[in-house]
Design a protein around this motif. Sequence first.
Motif, PDB file in Angstrom:
ATOM      1  N   ILE A   1      15.713 -29.620   7.941  1.00 47.96           N
ATOM      2  CA  ILE A   1      14.613 -28.864   7.312  1.00 47.96           C
ATOM      3  C   ILE A   1      13.269 -29.264   7.916  1.00 47.96           C
ATOM      4  CG2 ILE A   1      13.394 -28.482   5.145  1.00 47.96           C
ATOM      5  CD1 ILE A   1      16.079 -28.806   3.704  1.00 47.96           C
ATOM      6  N   ILE A   2      13.086 -30.574   8.125  1.00 46.91           N
ATOM      7  CA  ILE A   2      11.828 -31.049   8.722  1.00 46.91           C
ATOM      8  C   ILE A   2      11.643 -30.457  10.118  1.00 46.91           C
ATOM      9  CG2 ILE A   2      10.654 -33.084   9.636  1.00 46.91           C
ATOM     10  CD1 ILE A   2      11.856 -34.680   7.318  1.00 46.91           C
ATOM     11  N   MET A   3      12.727 -30.400  10.886  1.00 44.80           N
ATOM     12  CA  MET A   3      12.636 -29.841  12.234  1.00 44.80           C
ATOM     13  C   MET A   3      12.271 -28.362  12.194  1.00 44.80           C
ATOM     14  SD  MET A   3      15.765 -31.634  14.349  1.00 44.80           S
ATOM     15  CE  MET A   3      15.252 -30.859  15.869  1.00 44.80           C
ATOM     16  N   CYS A   4      12.834 -27.602  11.264  1.00 46.19           N
ATOM     17  CA  CYS A   4      12.521 -26.169  11.141  1.00 46.19           C
ATOM     18  C   CYS A   4      11.055 -25.957  10.778  1.00 46.19           C
ATOM     19  CB  CYS A   4      13.412 -25.521  10.083  1.00 46.19           C
ATOM     20  SG  CYS A   4      15.130 -25.295  10.594  1.00 46.19           S
ATOM     21  N   VAL A   5      10.581 -26.690   9.782  1.00 50.85           N
ATOM     22  CA  VAL A   5       9.187 -26.531   9.334  1.00 50.85           C
ATOM     23  C   VAL A   5       8.220 -26.936  10.435  1.00 50.85           C
ATOM     24  CG1 VAL A   5       7.468 -27.359   7.689  1.00 50.85           C
ATOM     25  CG2 VAL A   5       9.782 -26.819   6.900  1.00 50.85           C
ATOM     26  N   TYR A   6       8.489 -28.049  11.102  1.00 48.91           N
ATOM     27  CA  TYR A   6       7.600 -28.514  12.163  1.00 48.91           C
ATOM     28  C   TYR A   6       7.569 -27.527  13.330  1.00 48.91           C
ATOM     29  CZ  TYR A   6       5.460 -31.541  15.662  1.00 48.91           C
ATOM     30  OH  TYR A   6       4.621 -32.048  16.628  1.00 48.91           O
ATOM     31  N   ALA A   7       8.750 -27.027  13.717  1.00 50.79           N
ATOM     32  CA  ALA A   7       8.815 -26.074  14.830  1.00 50.79           C
ATOM     33  C   ALA A   7       8.035 -24.808  14.507  1.00 50.79           C
ATOM     34  CB  ALA A   7      10.268 -25.742  15.142  1.00 50.79           C
ATOM     35  N   LEU A   8       8.168 -24.292  13.292  1.00 49.98           N
ATOM     36  CA  LEU A   8       7.450 -23.081  12.902  1.00 49.98           C
ATOM     37  C   LEU A   8       5.947 -23.320  12.863  1.00 49.98           C
ATOM     38  CD1 LEU A   8       7.547 -20.160  11.937  1.00 49.98           C
ATOM     39  CD2 LEU A   8       7.788 -21.023   9.581  1.00 49.98           C
ATOM     40  N   THR A   9       5.526 -24.467  12.333  1.00 46.07           N
ATOM     41  CA  THR A   9       4.097 -24.781  12.246  1.00 46.07           C
ATOM     42  C   THR A   9       3.472 -24.878  13.634  1.00 46.07           C
ATOM     43  OG1 THR A   9       4.491 -26.006  10.192  1.00 46.07           O
ATOM     44  CG2 THR A   9       2.402 -26.401  11.322  1.00 46.07           C
ATOM     45  N   VAL A  10       4.136 -25.589  14.524  1.00 44.07           N
ATOM     46  CA  VAL A  10       3.611 -25.745  15.881  1.00 44.07           C
ATOM     47  C   VAL A  10       3.608 -24.415  16.621  1.00 44.07           C
ATOM     48  CG1 VAL A  10       4.011 -26.849  18.113  1.00 44.07           C
ATOM     49  CG2 VAL A  10       4.275 -28.167  16.010  1.00 44.07           C
ATOM     50  N   PHE A  11       4.636 -23.608  16.404  1.00 40.80           N
ATOM     51  CA  PHE A  11       4.702 -22.291  17.062  1.00 40.80           C
ATOM     52  C   PHE A  11       3.508 -21.421  16.663  1.00 40.80           C
ATOM     53  CE2 PHE A  11       5.953 -17.815  16.559  1.00 40.80           C
ATOM     54  CZ  PHE A  11       6.143 -17.485  17.891  1.00 40.80           C
ATOM     55  N   ILE A  12       3.201 -21.362  15.376  1.00 38.24           N
ATOM     56  CA  ILE A  12       2.072 -20.541  14.901  1.00 38.24           C
ATOM     57  C   ILE A  12       0.755 -21.103  15.415  1.00 38.24           C
ATOM     58  CG2 ILE A  12       0.811 -19.784  12.849  1.00 38.24           C
ATOM     59  CD1 ILE A  12       3.506 -19.743  11.374  1.00 38.24           C
ATOM     60  N   TRP A  13       0.574 -22.412  15.335  1.00 36.72           N
ATOM     61  CA  TRP A  13      -0.684 -23.031  15.795  1.00 36.72           C
ATOM     62  C   TRP A  13      -0.882 -22.810  17.287  1.00 36.72           C
ATOM     63  CZ3 TRP A  13      -2.011 -26.658  19.411  1.00 36.72           C
ATOM     64  CH2 TRP A  13      -3.300 -27.177  19.320  1.00 36.72           C
ATOM     65  N   ARG A  14       0.198 -23.004  18.063  1.00 38.37           N
ATOM     66  CA  ARG A  14       0.078 -22.845  19.514  1.00 38.37           C
ATOM     67  C   ARG A  14      -0.181 -21.383  19.888  1.00 38.37           C
ATOM     68  NH1 ARG A  14       4.826 -25.340  21.446  1.00 38.37           N
ATOM     69  NH2 ARG A  14       3.737 -27.330  21.680  1.00 38.37           N
ATOM     70  N   ALA A  15       0.425 -20.443  19.178  1.00 35.57           N
ATOM     71  CA  ALA A  15       0.206 -19.022  19.463  1.00 35.57           C
ATOM     72  C   ALA A  15      -1.258 -18.634  19.236  1.00 35.57           C
ATOM     73  CB  ALA A  15       1.116 -18.157  18.585  1.00 35.57           C
ATOM     74  N   LYS A  16      -1.864 -19.164  18.165  1.00 39.90           N
ATOM     75  CA  LYS A  16      -3.285 -18.892  17.912  1.00 39.90           C
ATOM     76  C   LYS A  16      -4.152 -19.508  19.005  1.00 39.90           C
ATOM     77  CE  LYS A  16      -2.963 -18.512  12.870  1.00 39.90           C
ATOM     78  NZ  LYS A  16      -3.387 -19.096  11.565  1.00 39.90           N
ATOM     79  N   ALA A  17      -3.829 -20.732  19.417  1.00 41.94           N
ATOM     80  CA  ALA A  17      -4.618 -21.395  20.458  1.00 41.94           C
ATOM     81  C   ALA A  17      -4.528 -20.638  21.778  1.00 41.94           C
ATOM     82  CB  ALA A  17      -4.143 -22.836  20.631  1.00 41.94           C
ATOM     83  N   ILE A  18      -3.342 -20.119  22.089  1.00 43.96           N
ATOM     84  CA  ILE A  18      -3.172 -19.363  23.336  1.00 43.96           C
ATOM     85  C   ILE A  18      -3.946 -18.060  23.279  1.00 43.96           C
ATOM     86  CG2 ILE A  18      -1.491 -18.145  24.773  1.00 43.96           C
ATOM     87  CD1 ILE A  18       0.562 -20.279  23.976  1.00 43.96           C
ATOM     88  N   SER A  19      -3.880 -17.354  22.160  1.00 51.26           N
ATOM     89  CA  SER A  19      -4.567 -16.064  22.052  1.00 51.26           C
ATOM     90  C   SER A  19      -6.077 -16.222  22.113  1.00 51.26           C
ATOM     91  CB  SER A  19      -4.173 -15.370  20.749  1.00 51.26           C
ATOM     92  OG  SER A  19      -4.594 -16.138  19.625  1.00 51.26           O
ATOM     93  N   LYS A  20      -6.595 -17.349  21.587  1.00 55.36           N
ATOM     94  CA  LYS A  20      -8.039 -17.596  21.635  1.00 55.36           C
ATOM     95  C   LYS A  20      -8.477 -18.237  22.938  1.00 55.36           C
ATOM     96  CE  LYS A  20      -8.576 -18.224  16.632  1.00 55.36           C
ATOM     97  NZ  LYS A  20      -8.954 -19.184  15.557  1.00 55.36           N
TER      98      LYS A  20
END
Length: 715
Positions: free
Chosen positions: A653-672
């Motif tokens: 569960i920790i791996m799923c939550v961490y992966a999703l959080t990093v994916f969303i954060w990194r996607a925003k950083a890339i788009s900006k």
Amino acid sequence: MKFGKYIDEQARPDWTDKYLDYSQLKHYIKEAVAQLESGSDAAAFSPRTTSLSVAKNHRESPEASFFTKLETEVKKISDFTEKLVKQLRAQTKALQVKVTADKGHQQTNDLMQEAQRLGDEFLSLEKYVNLNYLGFHKILKKHDKLMPHAPCRQFYITHLHQQPWVQGNYSDVLVHLSNIYSDLRGDTSGVKNEDSAQGFVRSTTKYWVRTQDATSVKHHILQHLPVSLFKKDNTEDEDGPDNQLINSVYLDNSSMELYHGRLDKKPNALAIRIRWYGSPEPGDTVFVERKTHRESWKGEESVKDRITLPKGKIVEFLDGTYTLDMAMKEGKFKTDTDRDTFRRFFQEVQQAVDSKQLRPMIRTQYNRTAFQVPFDATVRISLDTNLAMIKENTDGQPVGLLHRWYRDPNQPIPRTDITRFPHAVLEVKLSLPEGQTAPEWVTDLTESGFLTEVHKFSKFIHGTATLLPDMIAAVPYWIDDESVRPSMLQSAGYRDTHQAESSSQHTTVAPLHPELVSKPRRRTGDPDNELTHPLLGDEPTLQLMPNRNDVVGIGGRREKKKGFLDWWFSSRPKPMRMSNTTPRTTPMRVEPKTFFANERTFLTWLHMAVTIGTIAAALLGFSGSAQRSEEPAYGGTDHTVEIIAAILLPVAIIMCVYALTVFIWRAKAISKKQVGYIDDPRGPLGLAGVVVLALTAILILEVLDFVAALKAHHK
């Protein structure tokens, strides 16, 4: 908030009675609407004849009072603006005399404060003008909304644009302030150095600036760099404007080879243009320029070189009938080096034009204000305003057949042949020794909120993508920014096929004067008759310009609130730091594959998490189905399997939550395209540690269980 209240809150206390009387104008509109609803004949009364000897005794209608009041307000604001500008001009000239007389620099601080006060006064005046200008737009829009039978907004806006306080150029005040600051700083010209010095880090950064912030940006820069006045007839006009009109006609071919090369930043990608300064039409001589892209990461610098040619020879030059021998006979060269440089450039450019079948395609036009200490390249800044891009050679014919290489300035420009960029473009060029950071005042400017960095922005690329969308195969990333979208739509065609055919027949050439540009018609609400651009979707997908509330002003740096993930990625582990590297200050180019790489990383993490979770779920299912009829003989626990599953399942569960959080954060950083690290050096280490701890706990548990079983067996 009501705009009338907004004006009262934003008004300068000592200028209260000089602002637009928005409330009274709004009152007249309400009275006129009430009069119409009541059916009074006074509103409809409008005699078509008059007499010079018969006095009028009828009462003025509320609508007539509205227009009378409107004219009074326009004149009031115009007179007040002209009065203050005259005072500022007189005060700056008087201050210049004081600065010149203070040869011992005994009053430098007092004079500097006086210059700062005059600059702040000018900024206050511009805020006053913008506030009233917005007020006129709003009150006229309200009039047309409540009284649609008598629209007046379009007429009065055109009338408003002709007013001196809207149309006038008061930048000479800034020129005088620039000279004052330069004298107080004791600026001296640097030494001209033709050699390419090594050991310097050169960088060029481009920013978008809102038009209403341009003066504030100029005022801050001129306190540190002098305005570079453009010479006219070998003299500098200190009472003239602070900018110069620049026109550049870019060449390309039917496959847009040069456009795609510059967009993709291919090695040795060319941009060839014909440039002239100072007037809408070219003078006797023009500059033929060539820019060659080099890979900066290889330690190479892009090259820009140019020659001058007579205006009348450009058609023959592009057509190949104006030969090198003819140009050499007519040219004037000071040295043999100049002669060799001219010969090489002429041959290379003419060969490129012939082999690539280049012709004029896009023109850029703007007013440039330059800031630089002469012959000192440490900090160079230019600000381009009133930026427009225009189609050239709309017939698609060879230049030789048309007998001209630029548009006829006496013909109107079709709406689909011009686009007006909504922002000013600021370019900061730094040439600093290795290890030295940008001056603090430059940092204050970039962090003020007035600037928005747009990596590798190009006027040529933007104009080509906007005006020639059917000829290109790729577009720049900023093309769908929400602040640029309206200007692109103004240059777009209609969905209606009849309108498209009608628009395509307008191939007349065009001038550069805004008042001669044909206006787009009003939208009708019919989706088949609306403006539509082939590069734009139904809604914008990018927001580069920050919210207006994020503007903190010069010197008011806003502390960025960093979340846990920002800290997690920005603070690097010590082994990752390199001692001799300079932090990157410009965002990397983002390609579509970057987003896909982010998705692949997320799916890889998710695959591992699902694998561990599946094992844990299977163990729980196995333990639930097992039937135990009696307690273990060695006195151990019968919940070993459940405990192992309970340890592994939280890890998944920790791996799923961490992966999703990093994916969303990194996607925003890339788009900006934000500057900073977006890799994850800590995440794999941290989660690997969690997995190791879980497996260690399982091992300890099994060892204890095995020891208990051995003890029970020996008993």
